[in-house]
Enzyme design. Structure first.
Site, PDB file in Angstrom:
ATOM      1  N   ASP A  45      -1.622  -9.868   0.416  1.00 24.98           N
ATOM      2  CA  ASP A  45      -2.435  -9.281   1.590  1.00 24.98           C
ATOM      3  C   ASP A  45      -2.657 -10.514   2.612  1.00 24.98           C
ATOM      4  OD1 ASP A  45      -4.669  -8.279   3.385  1.00 24.98           O
ATOM      5  OD2 ASP A  45      -5.455  -7.434   1.693  1.00 24.98           O
ATOM      6  N   ILE A  46      -2.316 -10.138   3.976  1.00 26.63           N
ATOM      7  CA  ILE A  46      -2.397 -10.964   5.157  1.00 26.63           C
ATOM      8  C   ILE A  46      -4.020 -11.757   4.957  1.00 26.63           C
ATOM      9  CG2 ILE A  46      -0.712 -10.107   6.448  1.00 26.63           C
ATOM     10  CD1 ILE A  46      -2.937  -8.749   8.101  1.00 26.63           C
ATOM     11  N   LYS A  76      -6.421  -1.855  16.215  1.00 26.52           N
ATOM     12  CA  LYS A  76      -4.989  -2.480  16.909  1.00 26.52           C
ATOM     13  C   LYS A  76      -5.613  -3.441  18.249  1.00 26.52           C
ATOM     14  CE  LYS A  76      -1.802  -3.123  15.739  1.00 26.52           C
ATOM     15  NZ  LYS A  76      -1.136  -4.110  14.927  1.00 26.52           N
ATOM     16  N   ARG A 116       4.670  11.827  24.077  1.00 27.14           N
ATOM     17  CA  ARG A 116       4.808  10.684  23.470  1.00 27.14           C
ATOM     18  C   ARG A 116       6.299  10.058  24.101  1.00 27.14           C
ATOM     19  NH1 ARG A 116       0.461  11.678  22.753  1.00 27.14           N
ATOM     20  NH2 ARG A 116      -0.697  11.637  20.728  1.00 27.14           N
ATOM     21  N   TYR A 149      -7.818   3.858  14.506  1.00 25.59           N
ATOM     22  CA  TYR A 149      -6.701   2.992  14.439  1.00 25.59           C
ATOM     23  C   TYR A 149      -6.391   2.200  15.627  1.00 25.59           C
ATOM     24  CZ  TYR A 149      -1.801   2.259  15.188  1.00 25.59           C
ATOM     25  OH  TYR A 149      -0.583   1.396  15.388  1.00 25.59           O
ATOM     26  N   SER A 150      -6.607   2.963  16.843  1.00 24.15           N
ATOM     27  CA  SER A 150      -6.128   2.261  18.128  1.00 24.15           C
ATOM     28  C   SER A 150      -7.228   1.055  18.547  1.00 24.15           C
ATOM     29  CB  SER A 150      -5.854   3.119  19.303  1.00 24.15           C
ATOM     30  OG  SER A 150      -6.987   4.063  19.459  1.00 24.15           O
ATOM     31  N   THR A 159       0.636  -1.576  19.304  1.00 27.63           N
ATOM     32  CA  THR A 159       1.007  -0.230  19.674  1.00 27.63           C
ATOM     33  C   THR A 159       0.601   0.046  21.266  1.00 27.63           C
ATOM     34  OG1 THR A 159       0.354   2.002  19.356  1.00 27.63           O
ATOM     35  CG2 THR A 159      -1.113   0.493  18.841  1.00 27.63           C
ATOM     36  N   ASP A 160       1.026   1.102  21.843  1.00 27.88           N
ATOM     37  CA  ASP A 160       0.774   1.537  23.039  1.00 27.88           C
ATOM     38  C   ASP A 160      -0.665   2.323  23.009  1.00 27.88           C
ATOM     39  OD1 ASP A 160       1.680   3.806  21.679  1.00 27.88           O
ATOM     40  OD2 ASP A 160       3.090   4.526  23.430  1.00 27.88           O
ATOM     41  N   GLU A 161      -1.066   2.604  21.888  1.00 26.80           N
ATOM     42  CA  GLU A 161      -2.242   3.468  21.521  1.00 26.80           C
ATOM     43  C   GLU A 161      -3.455   2.624  22.146  1.00 26.80           C
ATOM     44  OE1 GLU A 161      -2.760   6.002  18.351  1.00 26.80           O
ATOM     45  OE2 GLU A 161      -0.494   5.848  17.915  1.00 26.80           O
ATOM     46  N   THR A 181       0.942  -0.982   0.068  1.00 27.34           N
ATOM     47  CA  THR A 181      -0.060   0.157  -0.106  1.00 27.34           C
ATOM     48  C   THR A 181       0.749   1.234   0.108  1.00 27.34           C
ATOM     49  OG1 THR A 181      -0.128  -0.076   2.423  1.00 27.34           O
ATOM     50  CG2 THR A 181      -1.787  -1.044   1.197  1.00 27.34           C
ATOM     51  N   ASN A 222       7.777   4.976  17.201  1.00 31.92           N
ATOM     52  CA  ASN A 222       8.917   4.692  16.620  1.00 31.92           C
ATOM     53  C   ASN A 222       9.439   5.862  15.794  1.00 31.92           C
ATOM     54  OD1 ASN A 222       9.705   1.273  15.976  1.00 31.92           O
ATOM     55  ND2 ASN A 222       8.391   2.068  17.616  1.00 31.92           N
ATOM     56  N   PRO A 228       3.917  21.979  10.432  1.00 26.20           N
ATOM     57  CA  PRO A 228       2.458  22.064  10.937  1.00 26.20           C
ATOM     58  C   PRO A 228       2.672  21.231  12.449  1.00 26.20           C
ATOM     59  CG  PRO A 228       2.506  20.634   9.312  1.00 26.20           C
ATOM     60  CD  PRO A 228       3.697  21.042   9.199  1.00 26.20           C
ATOM     61  N   HIS A 278      -7.509  13.708  19.921  1.00 22.06           N
ATOM     62  CA  HIS A 278      -6.222  13.790  20.255  1.00 22.06           C
ATOM     63  C   HIS A 278      -5.751  13.316  21.471  1.00 22.06           C
ATOM     64  CE1 HIS A 278      -2.137  15.381  18.634  1.00 22.06           C
ATOM     65  NE2 HIS A 278      -1.771  14.112  18.783  1.00 22.06           N
TER      66      HIS A 278
END
Length: 354
Positions: free
Chosen positions: A57-58, A162, A222, A158-159, A132-134, A34, A188, A213, A293
């Site tokens: 693709d997985i 995951k 973070r 996203y989080s 991820t930690d998110e 992608t 990372n 920005p 956020h």
């Protein structure tokens, strides 16, 4: 032989490069390619018989089943994921498809493969899921860092996707007995980072004379982890981690976004001064904060240190110098990754500031 998914992306490609340098064990690399999957990340491995690249693709059960049958890997390391919070806000569907449905299909293929193994091979097999930690949500200024037992509280599509994949991996261990491992890492940074994320975006925009920005007041905190340290942590977990366990991987580097940007600007002032002699931080521009956020992430990485003896090698100061220098040394990579689609995305996300 190990199978690594998503290994043309930022962390995955760094992992494969380090893996072959450290162990020499062959890798089958499955990546969908992608926007963030870049085969140029792996160009130094061209002609290396230890590296087999497969575009796919997985979520393609037939393909994954065939790869597992043909190569019989002793481990699967799953990096494959949509990973950018901003993109998940604008288009959550792809995140659900890849991170949830894709992980489910991958687990189903692995379950069928693992079930057919002999007892010794079953015991030796590992499925390592990189997360991820998110998934843990957000922290207040004085809250203790996330541990492996912190309840999940994801705040973005996203989080949430995951977190869903993490739950699936856990369930496949407890229900079917598959020897899984999960790592939850902090932010990372390093070579091959797609320039939509903070650090590479600042480097690229600064050099092009564009605004830098910064969301909101720039005080979002973070924990920053140099990508090669993350790779060494994954190698260690794969080697000695206990099946069914989760390991948090962090750099012990909590820092506000605006501080990160100021440090990058100062390094660019040192390495590549502006022609007009002015500092790069003059290009900083504050933009409207993104929805939902998270204010602060912080990782408690004591478990992986205490149980497996891992700790990061790089400080933020040493890692960020290496990162800025890498982008200065690789302008062709930057130019190639900046496609029309990339520029359109940055314009959509940051508006006039881009």
């Amino acid at each position: 032989m190990i199978l690594v998914t998503g290994a043309a992306g930022f962390i995955g490609s760094n992992f494969v490069i380090d893996w072959l340098a450290q162990s020499g064990e062959a890798v089958v690399n499955l990546d969908k390619l992608t926007y963030a999957g870049n085969p140029e990340n792996l160009k130094n491995l061209q002609g290396d018989a230890r590296h087999v690249f497969v575009q796919g693709d997985i979520g393609d059960r037939a393909l994954v089943d065939q790869l597992l049958k043909d190569h019989a890997p002793r481990a699967v390391v799953n990096f494959a994921a949509e990973s950018h919070v901003d993109r998940s806000i604008h288009g959550p569907g792809e995140f659900i498809q890849t991170n949830v449905v894709g992980t489910f299909n991958l687990l189903e293929s692995v379950r069928a493969h693992w079930t057919a193994l002999g007892d010794a091979d079953k015991a030796a097999f590992r499925f390592l899921h990189v997360s991820t930690d998110e998934v843990y949500g957000t922290l207040g200024p004085d809250d203790a860092p996330f541990t492996e037992t912190t309840p999940f509280a994801p705040n973005s599509p996203y989080s949430a996707s995951k977190a869903s994949s993490d739950h699936l991996v856990r369930a496949y261990h407890h229900t079917y007995g598959i020897p899984v491992l999960t790592t939850n890492c902090s932010n990372n940074y390093g070579p091959y980072h797609f320039p939509e994320k903070l650090i590479p975006l600042v480097i690229v925009n600064a050099l092009q004379g564009k605004p830098l920005p910064i969301y909101g007041d720039g005080q979002q905190v973070r924990d920053w982890l140099f990508v090669k340290d993350h790779c060494s942590a994954i190698r260690r977990v794969l080697e000695a981690g206990q099946p069914g366990e989760t390991y948090n991987v962090g750099g012990w580097n909590e820092m506000a976004n605006i501080e990160i940007v100021q440090k990058v600007c100062a390094l660019l002032d040192e390495f590549r001064p502006r022609a007009d002699g002015k500092p790069y931080n003059e290009q900083i521009t504050y933009v409207k904060d993104r929805p939902g956020h998270d204010r602060r992430y912080a990782i408690d990485a004591r478990k992986i240190h205490t149980e497996l003896g891992w700790k990061p090698v790089e400080t933020f100061e040493s890692g960020i110098r290496k990162t800025v220098q890498w982008y200065l040394d690789n302008p062709e990579w930057v130019a190639h990754v900046q496609s029309g689609a990339y520029r359109n995305w940055i314009g959509t996300q940051y508006g006039a500031a881009a």
